[in-house]
Design a protein around this motif. Sequence first.
Motif, PDB file in Angstrom:
ATOM      1  N   PHE A  11      -3.427   4.093  -7.777  1.00 42.60           N
ATOM      2  CA  PHE A  11      -3.566   4.222  -6.401  1.00 42.60           C
ATOM      3  C   PHE A  11      -2.936   5.625  -5.985  1.00 42.60           C
ATOM      4  CE2 PHE A  11      -2.019   4.301  -2.014  1.00 42.60           C
ATOM      5  CZ  PHE A  11      -2.977   3.347  -1.476  1.00 42.60           C
TER       6      PHE A  11
ATOM      7  N   LYS B  25      -3.833  -2.726  -1.327  1.00 42.76           N
ATOM      8  CA  LYS B  25      -2.430  -2.953  -1.931  1.00 42.76           C
ATOM      9  C   LYS B  25      -2.055  -4.354  -1.293  1.00 42.76           C
ATOM     10  CE  LYS B  25      -0.459   0.964  -0.958  1.00 42.76           C
ATOM     11  NZ  LYS B  25       0.650   1.850  -1.017  1.00 42.76           N
TER      12      LYS B  25
ATOM     13  N   GLU C 204       0.772   1.623  -8.101  1.00 49.58           N
ATOM     14  CA  GLU C 204       0.760   2.834  -6.863  1.00 49.58           C
ATOM     15  C   GLU C 204       1.368   4.220  -7.686  1.00 49.58           C
ATOM     16  OE1 GLU C 204       3.986   1.334  -4.700  1.00 49.58           O
ATOM     17  OE2 GLU C 204       2.946   0.060  -3.429  1.00 49.58           O
ATOM     18  N   SER C 205       1.621   4.198  -8.872  1.00 44.94           N
ATOM     19  CA  SER C 205       1.809   5.586  -9.662  1.00 44.94           C
ATOM     20  C   SER C 205       0.981   5.860 -10.318  1.00 44.94           C
ATOM     21  CB  SER C 205       3.233   5.356 -10.642  1.00 44.94           C
ATOM     22  OG  SER C 205       4.228   4.934  -9.818  1.00 44.94           O
TER      23      SER C 205
ATOM     24  N   ARG D 261       3.121  -3.728  -9.299  1.00 50.13           N
ATOM     25  CA  ARG D 261       2.908  -2.917  -8.114  1.00 50.13           C
ATOM     26  C   ARG D 261       3.306  -1.421  -8.337  1.00 50.13           C
ATOM     27  NH1 ARG D 261       2.872  -4.957  -2.501  1.00 50.13           N
ATOM     28  NH2 ARG D 261       2.424  -3.143  -0.935  1.00 50.13           N
ATOM     29  N   THR D 262       4.440  -1.297  -8.710  1.00 47.57           N
ATOM     30  CA  THR D 262       4.969   0.190  -8.963  1.00 47.57           C
ATOM     31  C   THR D 262       4.070   0.964  -9.970  1.00 47.57           C
ATOM     32  OG1 THR D 262       6.311  -0.553 -10.777  1.00 47.57           O
ATOM     33  CG2 THR D 262       7.370  -0.634  -8.625  1.00 47.57           C
TER      34      THR D 262
END
Length: 754
Positions: free
Chosen positions: A137, A44, A133-134, A129-130
């Motif tokens: 990842f 990340k 990550e949801s 990124r959000t």
Amino acid sequence: MIIENIHIVNFGKLSDFHLDLTEGVNIIEGKNESGKSTVCAFIKFVLYGLPAKAEERERAISWKSGNCAGSLTLREGERTYRIEREAVAVKNSEGKLSYRERTAVYDGETGKQAFKSSTPGEVFFGIPRTVFESTAFVGQLEGSKVGGKTLSEAAENILFSADESVNTKKAVKKLDEARVYLYHKNKRGGKIYDYINERTILAESLDEAQRNSAQIINLEGSARAISEAKAAAKQRLAAVTEELALFERYGIKKNCLKLLEEKKKSETAAQKLHELMTHDRYGESNMTDERFIELMESEKFELASLERDFENSREAIDSITKKLDKMNAKLNNFQHLGENETRDELIESAQSARKSKDLFIKICALLGALGTALAICAFALPLLAVFGAICLVGAVALLGICARKGKTEAGIYRRFGCSTRAEFEELLAAAQNDKVAISLIEESKAEALRKREYAEEKLETHKARICAILAGAQFQISGNIRKDMEEAVSLAKASLENMRSIAQEKSAADAKMQEIAAVLSTYPDEEKERAITESFDEEAMESIDFGAKKRERDFLVLSINSQTEKLHDIECELASLSSVRARPAEIAQSISALDGKIDSLTEKFEAYMLAIESIEAASGKLRDAVSPKIAKTSSKLLSGLSGGKYRTVFMDSDFGMSYSDGGITRDVSSLSAGTSDIAYISLRLALIDTLCKEFMPPLVFDESFARLDSERLALALRLIDATLGKNAQAIIFTCHKREQELSKNVIKSNILSI
């Protein structure tokens, strides 16, 4: 999109770490605290940078080096890219920690840097990124929940515009804010409202401005006339000033020439004086005309004294001779008086008068001396002046008595035929002894003759000395000593007067030089140099009336000052009028400009309203169209993972999941831990399928299957492998042997250990 290798220089507790990966499923086994989560966090970090939370940032920075750095290689088809990222922790002067990051993406074929100033994860996967990550990842699922407003808005933006940064709800909000800025719904506020009010005020001002226009035009005309007159006066002042400056330089040049002339006079006079002073006329180095004149005056006085002595001796001889001639007559007269009985009384009276007179003369002399002494001392003691005056008055009174006694005595002498007391005493002596008297008179005559010879000798000696002086001084000797002396003195006086005249000329020249030098000292040297070298029209310069030019200059200065004051007053009045009311044309132009602004803003306002309505309608349709699709995909995946037990799930606008257990709808979180985990895995895979149309990001699982039983884990591995397809990748980090053992029977995988 495949991660081919990972290289960690420093990150958290790992350093100099390398990991090679393959396409498809990669299972990485490692014990607890072996660094699996650190590798996940590093992926990340390289793709999106340091996390926002301070504690996560601090964990990323290596304790040993104070930084974190590394790279990973991505492959898409035949193309590869190397992503490098480094972050350094820095403390400021106050001890506050901050971070500096550097990111670079290099093309694997050319080696050139690509996608400058971009976030690699957003560039390659098209998701922020959000969303990463949801979706792609997947960490440890216990207590985690997929969905929420942030994920919903990002997904909607990606689907709506293919750009996560374009937020439709924020866009609608901004459009509405822009609409409110332009015009409120009640039409009582906004920029258009302000412009309409401003136009109304300007319209009211137009009438008053038209009334002031005539006054402004009149004032401007006056200002132009005064300005023209002022310009003409300035031009004339410049010309007059130049004429005065030219005349002044002419005066400087004249003074400079006059200074040279006076200097020449002074030097000439000094030369003449030097020549006269060094002329040895008198044969003595210390003799001058002035001293010679003084010497001649002294010699002349001495000559006169000697001549008087000689004349007196000659007169004495004559007097004695006359006395001898008169002796017989006096003796006869004395004999005649001797016969008279009063002769003795007269002699006694004469002697008594003489004695009294002598006594009074002595007393008078004493009083006079005493009075004079007291008068001199009166400066120290004023009272003595009174006594001195008394003494002097007594002396004067005694002199009167002496005078009367002298008259009495002289009267008796005349009766005996004598004019002086000496004759009278001689007469008495002769009368007593005629022979003795005659002998004395003859002796006196002999003595007088000797005195005359001595006086004559001294007179001749002195005359010879004077002649020697005159001859030594180169004067003519004629024999008339007095005439020669007068001529010599006259010549000496003429010479002295000539020297004094020359000295006066030098003094006058020096004074004039000082006066001119004082005047010239008021000018700078460059001005004097310019004046000296400049040529002038003498006739024109002499014809200039300097006083008249100065008066004209002063008049022009006063005139310009007066005109300046008048212009200032007019400008103030114009400024006052302009500050209160603009010109009609300007107001009309402003009204026209406002009309244009109102029309333009009205068009914008209507466009904003139309855009808001369109976006809201499109956004609603998008959610209505997409949410069922994502729910359907999630349901299909969940059914496969649950072995067909759960076939249908529901989804709200924020991707919140729920299910129905036979009439009652419940949140997915109410299911068992393992069932809840596969529900959220299904949602993540469905979101990836919907949002990542071009490139599927690598799927990263960090201990994500810990709560699944072996049956569901096998289903999950098979589903993940089926979902990936070609040119896709999954990276599963685990601390158990189950994933490795089950994968051998259900899928093809790359097994690694750390």
